[in-house]
Design a protein around this motif. Structure first.
Motif, PDB file in Angstrom:
ATOM      1  N   LYS A  71     -33.531  29.654  26.913  1.00 55.59           N
ATOM      2  CA  LYS A  71     -34.054  28.967  25.819  1.00 55.59           C
ATOM      3  C   LYS A  71     -33.708  27.549  25.748  1.00 55.59           C
ATOM      4  CE  LYS A  71     -32.303  32.133  22.635  1.00 55.59           C
ATOM      5  NZ  LYS A  71     -32.086  32.639  21.183  1.00 55.59           N
ATOM      6  N   CYS A  72     -34.450  26.603  25.023  1.00 54.52           N
ATOM      7  CA  CYS A  72     -33.914  25.148  24.931  1.00 54.52           C
ATOM      8  C   CYS A  72     -32.799  25.162  24.066  1.00 54.52           C
ATOM      9  CB  CYS A  72     -35.108  24.385  24.467  1.00 54.52           C
ATOM     10  SG  CYS A  72     -34.608  22.783  23.929  1.00 54.52           S
ATOM     11  N   ALA A  73     -31.882  24.374  24.736  1.00 54.72           N
ATOM     12  CA  ALA A  73     -30.364  24.457  23.966  1.00 54.72           C
ATOM     13  C   ALA A  73     -30.372  23.873  22.406  1.00 54.72           C
ATOM     14  CB  ALA A  73     -29.373  23.629  24.713  1.00 54.72           C
ATOM     15  N   PHE A  74     -31.463  23.058  22.254  1.00 61.25           N
ATOM     16  CA  PHE A  74     -31.530  22.441  20.997  1.00 61.25           C
ATOM     17  C   PHE A  74     -32.480  23.017  20.034  1.00 61.25           C
ATOM     18  CE2 PHE A  74     -30.342  19.455  24.337  1.00 61.25           C
ATOM     19  CZ  PHE A  74     -29.102  18.996  23.764  1.00 61.25           C
ATOM     20  N   CYS A  75     -33.872  23.373  20.449  1.00 60.25           N
ATOM     21  CA  CYS A  75     -34.773  23.942  19.390  1.00 60.25           C
ATOM     22  C   CYS A  75     -34.989  25.283  19.741  1.00 60.25           C
ATOM     23  CB  CYS A  75     -35.972  23.312  19.448  1.00 60.25           C
ATOM     24  SG  CYS A  75     -36.958  23.431  21.004  1.00 60.25           S
ATOM     25  N   PRO A  84     -42.084  24.279  29.852  1.00 58.31           N
ATOM     26  CA  PRO A  84     -41.015  24.196  30.743  1.00 58.31           C
ATOM     27  C   PRO A  84     -39.818  24.005  30.313  1.00 58.31           C
ATOM     28  CG  PRO A  84     -42.671  22.458  31.200  1.00 58.31           C
ATOM     29  CD  PRO A  84     -42.883  23.154  30.022  1.00 58.31           C
ATOM     30  N   LEU A  85     -38.840  24.361  30.701  1.00 56.80           N
ATOM     31  CA  LEU A  85     -37.336  24.092  30.446  1.00 56.80           C
ATOM     32  C   LEU A  85     -36.739  23.242  31.589  1.00 56.80           C
ATOM     33  CD1 LEU A  85     -35.939  26.939  28.469  1.00 56.80           C
ATOM     34  CD2 LEU A  85     -37.154  25.107  27.540  1.00 56.80           C
ATOM     35  N   GLU A  86     -36.122  22.166  31.329  1.00 55.42           N
ATOM     36  CA  GLU A  86     -35.573  21.515  32.334  1.00 55.42           C
ATOM     37  C   GLU A  86     -34.111  21.163  32.260  1.00 55.42           C
ATOM     38  OE1 GLU A  86     -37.773  17.705  31.168  1.00 55.42           O
ATOM     39  OE2 GLU A  86     -39.688  18.403  32.104  1.00 55.42           O
ATOM     40  N   VAL A  87     -33.545  20.706  33.446  1.00 56.26           N
ATOM     41  CA  VAL A  87     -32.038  20.444  33.270  1.00 56.26           C
ATOM     42  C   VAL A  87     -32.078  18.900  32.637  1.00 56.26           C
ATOM     43  CG1 VAL A  87     -30.056  20.133  34.787  1.00 56.26           C
ATOM     44  CG2 VAL A  87     -31.497  22.055  35.368  1.00 56.26           C
ATOM     45  N   GLY A  88     -31.262  19.023  31.869  1.00 59.79           N
ATOM     46  CA  GLY A  88     -31.177  17.658  31.185  1.00 59.79           C
ATOM     47  C   GLY A  88     -29.736  17.423  30.850  1.00 59.79           C
ATOM     48  N   HIS A  89     -29.516  16.337  30.166  1.00 61.90           N
ATOM     49  CA  HIS A  89     -27.980  15.596  29.892  1.00 61.90           C
ATOM     50  C   HIS A  89     -27.782  15.630  28.396  1.00 61.90           C
ATOM     51  CE1 HIS A  89     -28.347  14.463  33.896  1.00 61.90           C
ATOM     52  NE2 HIS A  89     -27.253  14.718  34.188  1.00 61.90           N
ATOM     53  N   PHE A  90     -26.870  15.862  27.609  1.00 59.50           N
ATOM     54  CA  PHE A  90     -26.647  16.097  26.235  1.00 59.50           C
ATOM     55  C   PHE A  90     -26.377  14.323  25.936  1.00 59.50           C
ATOM     56  CE2 PHE A  90     -23.545  16.106  22.569  1.00 59.50           C
ATOM     57  CZ  PHE A  90     -24.429  16.106  21.719  1.00 59.50           C
ATOM     58  N   ARG A  91     -25.357  13.651  26.645  1.00 59.21           N
ATOM     59  CA  ARG A  91     -25.339  12.238  26.703  1.00 59.21           C
ATOM     60  C   ARG A  91     -26.133  11.741  27.661  1.00 59.21           C
ATOM     61  NH1 ARG A  91     -20.928  11.130  23.290  1.00 59.21           N
ATOM     62  NH2 ARG A  91     -19.495  12.798  22.807  1.00 59.21           N
ATOM     63  N   PRO A  92     -27.015  10.724  27.384  1.00 59.05           N
ATOM     64  CA  PRO A  92     -27.814  10.079  28.172  1.00 59.05           C
ATOM     65  C   PRO A  92     -27.171   9.525  29.420  1.00 59.05           C
ATOM     66  CG  PRO A  92     -28.041   9.126  26.201  1.00 59.05           C
ATOM     67  CD  PRO A  92     -27.077  10.197  25.976  1.00 59.05           C
ATOM     68  N   VAL A  93     -27.873   9.694  30.643  1.00 53.47           N
ATOM     69  CA  VAL A  93     -27.232   9.160  31.528  1.00 53.47           C
ATOM     70  C   VAL A  93     -27.943   7.657  32.221  1.00 53.47           C
ATOM     71  CG1 VAL A  93     -26.996   9.498  34.324  1.00 53.47           C
ATOM     72  CG2 VAL A  93     -26.026  11.320  32.748  1.00 53.47           C
ATOM     73  N   THR A  94     -29.034   7.784  31.806  1.00 52.87           N
ATOM     74  CA  THR A  94     -29.893   6.410  32.218  1.00 52.87           C
ATOM     75  C   THR A  94     -29.619   5.448  31.161  1.00 52.87           C
ATOM     76  OG1 THR A  94     -31.850   7.843  31.361  1.00 52.87           O
ATOM     77  CG2 THR A  94     -31.104   7.840  33.893  1.00 52.87           C
ATOM     78  N   LEU A 130     -29.953  23.236  29.108  1.00 55.38           N
ATOM     79  CA  LEU A 130     -31.295  23.445  29.496  1.00 55.38           C
ATOM     80  C   LEU A 130     -32.092  22.917  28.204  1.00 55.38           C
ATOM     81  CD1 LEU A 130     -32.920  25.056  31.548  1.00 55.38           C
ATOM     82  CD2 LEU A 130     -32.780  26.927  30.102  1.00 55.38           C
ATOM     83  N   MET A 131     -33.271  22.433  28.385  1.00 59.95           N
ATOM     84  CA  MET A 131     -33.853  21.550  27.367  1.00 59.95           C
ATOM     85  C   MET A 131     -35.213  21.494  27.610  1.00 59.95           C
ATOM     86  SD  MET A 131     -32.501  17.755  27.261  1.00 59.95           S
ATOM     87  CE  MET A 131     -30.613  17.814  27.049  1.00 59.95           C
ATOM     88  N   CYS A 132     -36.137  21.824  26.688  1.00 56.36           N
ATOM     89  CA  CYS A 132     -37.596  21.591  26.556  1.00 56.36           C
ATOM     90  C   CYS A 132     -37.889  20.025  26.750  1.00 56.36           C
ATOM     91  CB  CYS A 132     -38.260  22.136  25.444  1.00 56.36           C
ATOM     92  SG  CYS A 132     -38.050  21.379  24.078  1.00 56.36           S
ATOM     93  N   ARG A 133     -39.085  19.898  27.000  1.00 53.30           N
ATOM     94  CA  ARG A 133     -39.567  18.211  27.312  1.00 53.30           C
ATOM     95  C   ARG A 133     -39.446  17.513  25.923  1.00 53.30           C
ATOM     96  NH1 ARG A 133     -44.027  18.399  31.765  1.00 53.30           N
ATOM     97  NH2 ARG A 133     -42.064  19.204  32.946  1.00 53.30           N
ATOM     98  N   ALA A 134     -40.001  18.043  24.911  1.00 56.50           N
ATOM     99  CA  ALA A 134     -39.835  17.242  23.797  1.00 56.50           C
ATOM    100  C   ALA A 134     -38.192  16.926  23.414  1.00 56.50           C
ATOM    101  CB  ALA A 134     -40.301  18.207  22.645  1.00 56.50           C
ATOM    102  N   CYS A 135     -37.407  17.817  23.552  1.00 52.57           N
ATOM    103  CA  CYS A 135     -36.163  17.739  23.241  1.00 52.57           C
ATOM    104  C   CYS A 135     -35.435  16.625  24.354  1.00 52.57           C
ATOM    105  CB  CYS A 135     -35.274  18.863  22.885  1.00 52.57           C
ATOM    106  SG  CYS A 135     -35.640  19.992  21.636  1.00 52.57           S
ATOM    107  N   SER A 136     -35.721  16.908  25.428  1.00 54.41           N
ATOM    108  CA  SER A 136     -35.470  15.979  26.627  1.00 54.41           C
ATOM    109  C   SER A 136     -35.671  14.590  26.434  1.00 54.41           C
ATOM    110  CB  SER A 136     -36.011  16.570  27.838  1.00 54.41           C
ATOM    111  OG  SER A 136     -35.996  15.582  29.051  1.00 54.41           O
ATOM    112  N   GLU A 137     -37.023  14.214  25.692  1.00 53.28           N
ATOM    113  CA  GLU A 137     -37.597  13.057  25.728  1.00 53.28           C
ATOM    114  C   GLU A 137     -36.932  12.467  24.120  1.00 53.28           C
ATOM    115  OE1 GLU A 137     -41.904  13.580  25.400  1.00 53.28           O
ATOM    116  OE2 GLU A 137     -41.934  13.668  27.893  1.00 53.28           O
ATOM    117  N   ARG A 138     -36.689  13.289  23.526  1.00 53.44           N
ATOM    118  CA  ARG A 138     -35.958  12.745  22.277  1.00 53.44           C
ATOM    119  C   ARG A 138     -34.335  12.345  22.562  1.00 53.44           C
ATOM    120  NH1 ARG A 138     -36.313  17.323  18.736  1.00 53.44           N
ATOM    121  NH2 ARG A 138     -38.418  17.317  19.346  1.00 53.44           N
ATOM    122  N   SER A 139     -33.710  13.083  23.711  1.00 57.12           N
ATOM    123  CA  SER A 139     -32.497  12.559  23.831  1.00 57.12           C
ATOM    124  C   SER A 139     -32.092  11.602  24.764  1.00 57.12           C
ATOM    125  CB  SER A 139     -31.614  13.967  24.143  1.00 57.12           C
ATOM    126  OG  SER A 139     -32.154  14.101  25.729  1.00 57.12           O
TER     127      SER A 139
END
Ligand SMILES: [Zn+2]
Length: 140
Positions: A71-75, A84-94, A130-139
């Motif tokens: 599951k997406c860690a956020f929503c 699709p769920l992707e590997v993402g960062h809680f604190r943005p790296v970029t 692990l996050m979905c694309r929508a949450c990944s873009e938001r973060s």
């Protein structure tokens, strides 16, 4: 956000590997010679960007799928064809760009402040989610 017990899943060996140590050292060298913050004119961006080796992080995905129970860690949306769920960062790296306030009149206030993200947390297990694309873009 799902509360997880990280100790339930062993830290993927990749994160302690020589490969990741090399990536960390390379990033440290890059960011040491590129100041963390800069004031740029509106619309301007850093000329030089660090090329992260993101495909490498796919190796930790199975551990994150296990940890977050697919599951997406956020929503908490489940992985699916359209989600699709992707590997993402809680604190943005970029790079983080704070846009200037709309309607700002003077030249000094139209500058956008830009700073690099938490690059040193790129391969930090605690910062990987692990996050979905929508949450990944938001973060980002
Ligand atoms: Zn989500």
């Amino acid at each position: 956000m799902i509360h997880v017990d990280r100790s339930r899943v062993p830290i993927p060996p990749l994160l302690a590997s020589a490969t990741v140590a090399g990536e960390r050292a390379q990033a440290a060298t890059f960011f040491a010679s590129n100041p963390g913050t800069a004031t740029l004119k509106s619309g301007q961006r850093f000329q030089e960007r660090y090329e992260w080796n993101w495909p490498l992080l796919q190796e930790v995905r199975p551990a994150l799928v296990d940890l977050f129970q697919n599951k997406c860690a956020f929503c908490e949306s489940f992985e699916g064809k359209r989600n699709p769920l992707e590997v993402g960062h809680f604190r943005p790296v970029t790079e983080i760009v704070e846009e200037s306030t709309p309607g700002a009149k003077s030249a000094s206030t139209s500058a956008a402040r830009s700073s690099v993200g938490y690059w040193w947390l790129a391969y930090d297990w605690e910062n990987l989610y692990l996050m979905c694309r929508a949450c990944s873009e938001r973060s980002v």
